[in-house]
Write an enzyme that holds these catalytic residues in place. Structure first.
Site, PDB file in Angstrom:
ATOM      1  N   PRO A  48      -7.192   5.064  -5.227  1.00  0.00           N
ATOM      2  CA  PRO A  48      -5.763   5.039  -5.441  1.00  0.00           C
ATOM      3  C   PRO A  48      -5.084   3.906  -4.697  1.00  0.00           C
ATOM      4  O   PRO A  48      -5.344   3.682  -3.520  1.00  0.00           O
ATOM      5  CB  PRO A  48      -5.316   6.389  -4.884  1.00  0.00           C
ATOM      6  CG  PRO A  48      -6.440   6.876  -4.050  1.00  0.00           C
ATOM      7  CD  PRO A  48      -7.533   5.875  -4.069  1.00  0.00           C
ATOM      8  N   GLU A  49      -4.229   3.241  -5.374  1.00  0.00           N
ATOM      9  CA  GLU A  49      -3.356   2.273  -4.739  1.00  0.00           C
ATOM     10  C   GLU A  49      -1.956   2.869  -4.755  1.00  0.00           C
ATOM     11  O   GLU A  49      -1.784   4.036  -5.111  1.00  0.00           O
ATOM     12  CB  GLU A  49      -3.429   0.928  -5.468  1.00  0.00           C
ATOM     13  CG  GLU A  49      -4.867   0.394  -5.476  1.00  0.00           C
ATOM     14  CD  GLU A  49      -5.005  -1.019  -5.998  1.00  0.00           C
ATOM     15  OE1 GLU A  49      -4.072  -1.812  -5.820  1.00  0.00           O
ATOM     16  OE2 GLU A  49      -6.041  -1.325  -6.588  1.00  0.00           O
TER      17      GLU A  49
END
Length: 270
Positions: free
Chosen positions: A2-3
DNA sequence: CTAAGGACCTGTCGGC
DNA sequence: TGCCGACAGGTCCTTA
């Protein structure tokens, strides 16, 4: 995995469903994540109300009565809002139990994630020294210029440095550099004012596009309800090495920069 | 001080 | 089918 857009997507989905709910406890099955989950997590959260669900950098922050719970998903973390009686699967490390029979369950195969606690009035050490939020007014070309002026390392590794700007991971760093037509190997302090401006705008735009499309589902990113995002179909360079550039048609190049897969167009990016 | 590289951990995929 | 190495979206820590 996840960013920033993925964490923000989770935050927006979760907030209306858990805000103002009370935590009745926590079940910790595997405390050794990136850092240990505090041993007294059950006692710590029991009876406390979730007043707000915030995000700082890639941390999800749950504001409780007596402090803030920090949740980081590392590379492979998934957060699901489920019924407490849902069967426990492999790598389900912790459940935060809600007063309505639901649980917030963290699954993280690689265990690079974290669940941490910051008592009221304290700033957790992991949140100290972070750069500006890229989608806030604090992230400007003047601020970026100042942060980069002494750095000769490649611009790509520099914008992935959380002390410069937070939330820009490998996918979005590649995409932002392509959009701003800047070569990933350029020394960070060689960018002129116009390029800095383009980069600031591009970082904002790719992150906003990521949020708009519900994050990027490459492998294992899922929303708290189990559905997936579709930003991946909007990515111009990441995962497209050898494929034609969407602007000029020449094949995209790939190399490792700072240990991370880097994809760019030799014709369009300078 | 900076920059580069290793470390953490599991899963998956491609090659042989 | 099995084995082995390379690689994966994130960070921190050590080394040079």
């Amino acid at each position: 995995m996840p960013e920033l857009p993925e964490i923000e997507t989770i935050r927006r989905a979760l907030s209306p469903k858990i805000r103002d709910r009370r935590l009745t406890g926590a079940i910790v099955r595997h405390p050794t994540l990136r850092w240990p989950i505090p041993e007294n997590m059950n006692d710590l959260v029991q009876g406390q109300t979730i007043h707000a669900v915030r995000r700082r950098s890639k941390y999800l922050l749950l504001d409780l009565d007596e402090g803030t719970l920090l949740v980081h998903l590392g590379m492979s973390g998934q957060l699901r809002l489920i019924r407490q009686d849902e069967p426990v699967g492999k790598h389900d490390h912790i459940d935060l139990l809600l007063d309505n029979g639901q649980a917030l369950r963290l699954n993280d195969s690689r265990r690079f994630g974290a669940v941490l606690w910051a008592p009221l009035g304290t700033d957790h050490i992991r949140l100290q020294g972070l750069g500006p939020e890229p989608l806030s007014g604090a992230f400007t070309e003047a601020v970026l210029k100042k942060a980069l002026h002494s750095k000769s390392s490649p611009i790509k590794t520099t914008i992935m440095d959380a002390s410069v700007v937070v939330g820009v991971g490998n996918i979005y760093a590649n995409e932002a550099l392509f959009q701003s037509r800047i070569h990933p190997r350029r020394p960070a302090n060689s960018l002129n004012d116009e390029e800095l401006m383009r980069l600031v705008v591009a970082i904002r735009e790719v992150l906003l596009a990521g949020i708009r499309h519900g994050g990027s589902t490459l492998k294992d990113f899922v929303h708290p309800d189990g559905s997936s995002g579709n930003f991946v179909s909007f990515m111009k360079v990441y995962g497209r090495a050898g494929a034609p550039c969407t602007v000029c048609g020449n094949p995209l190049h790939q190399a490792r920069l700072g240990g991370r897969a880097t994809v760019w167009c030799e014709t369009c990016q300078h």
